[in-house]
Design an enzyme around this catalytic site. Sequence first.
Site, PDB file in Angstrom:
ATOM      1  N   ASN A  49      17.980  27.095  49.371  1.00 21.78           N
ATOM      2  CA  ASN A  49      18.661  28.133  49.971  1.00 21.78           C
ATOM      3  C   ASN A  49      18.326  29.705  50.327  1.00 21.78           C
ATOM      4  OD1 ASN A  49      18.429  28.106  47.487  1.00 21.78           O
ATOM      5  ND2 ASN A  49      20.898  28.175  46.723  1.00 21.78           N
ATOM      6  N   VAL A  50      19.858  29.646  51.352  1.00 20.01           N
ATOM      7  CA  VAL A  50      19.996  31.127  51.911  1.00 20.01           C
ATOM      8  C   VAL A  50      21.271  31.483  52.274  1.00 20.01           C
ATOM      9  CG1 VAL A  50      19.107  32.438  53.885  1.00 20.01           C
ATOM     10  CG2 VAL A  50      17.675  30.749  52.765  1.00 20.01           C
ATOM     11  N   GLU A  51      21.537  32.722  51.070  1.00 23.56           N
ATOM     12  CA  GLU A  51      23.129  32.742  51.316  1.00 23.56           C
ATOM     13  C   GLU A  51      23.636  33.205  53.084  1.00 23.56           C
ATOM     14  OE1 GLU A  51      23.811  33.784  47.409  1.00 23.56           O
ATOM     15  OE2 GLU A  51      23.911  31.667  47.144  1.00 23.56           O
ATOM     16  N   GLU A  62      18.676  22.098  51.862  1.00 21.72           N
ATOM     17  CA  GLU A  62      18.561  20.899  52.153  1.00 21.72           C
ATOM     18  C   GLU A  62      18.860  21.116  53.907  1.00 21.72           C
ATOM     19  OE1 GLU A  62      20.464  21.623  49.450  1.00 21.72           O
ATOM     20  OE2 GLU A  62      20.489  19.819  48.208  1.00 21.72           O
ATOM     21  N   CYS A  93      24.630  18.607  46.723  1.00 23.11           N
ATOM     22  CA  CYS A  93      26.383  18.751  47.146  1.00 23.11           C
ATOM     23  C   CYS A  93      26.532  17.704  48.538  1.00 23.11           C
ATOM     24  CB  CYS A  93      26.698  20.006  47.961  1.00 23.11           C
ATOM     25  SG  CYS A  93      26.471  20.371  49.681  1.00 23.11           S
ATOM     26  N   CYS A  96      25.371  17.898  52.524  1.00 21.54           N
ATOM     27  CA  CYS A  96      24.080  18.061  51.458  1.00 21.54           C
ATOM     28  C   CYS A  96      23.921  16.619  51.696  1.00 21.54           C
ATOM     29  CB  CYS A  96      23.710  19.094  50.599  1.00 21.54           C
ATOM     30  SG  CYS A  96      23.433  20.831  51.950  1.00 21.54           S
TER      31      CYS A  96
END
Length: 139
Positions: A49-51, A62, A93, A96
């Site tokens: 994940n990349v916020e 994903e 989620c 995704c």
Amino acid sequence: MTANDHGVDWDGLRAAAVAALDHAYVPYSNYPVGAAALTDSGRIVSGCNVENASYGLTLCAECALVGDLHMGGGGKLVAFVCVNRAKETIMPCGRCRQLLYEHSAEGMLLETVSGIRTIDEVLPDAFGPRDLERVAEAT
Ligand code: THU
């Protein structure tokens, strides 16, 4: 392998997801996620994940996995797992699940919190590319 492994090296897939998690950019949630999948050509693709400071723009693990799939030549996803820092399996989620459905091989398997499930169990009655094709063919 146990009887319910479905011939997939789930330990190997999980190891790839754990390795991906190390690359997560999570200054806001501090909740790294790693995802890995086996493709129909036997390749393993993965993502973290990349916020974003604009929280809603966060890319789930994903999203990166699907990018990896296409950067490596595409294909369909056959088996998938997603983990958190505690190496616990987590559920994709809602968005995704739709993302994975788009790129799923028929009968795609996911390791979930309630065991191995198919993509159709995880996203029942899904809307997908075949729905668009069906209408296009009929008009
Ligand atoms: N996250 C994922 O990467 N994948 C999921 O399917 C669930 C949530 C991430 C998004 C966010 O960076 C963090 O987990 C906390 O919600």
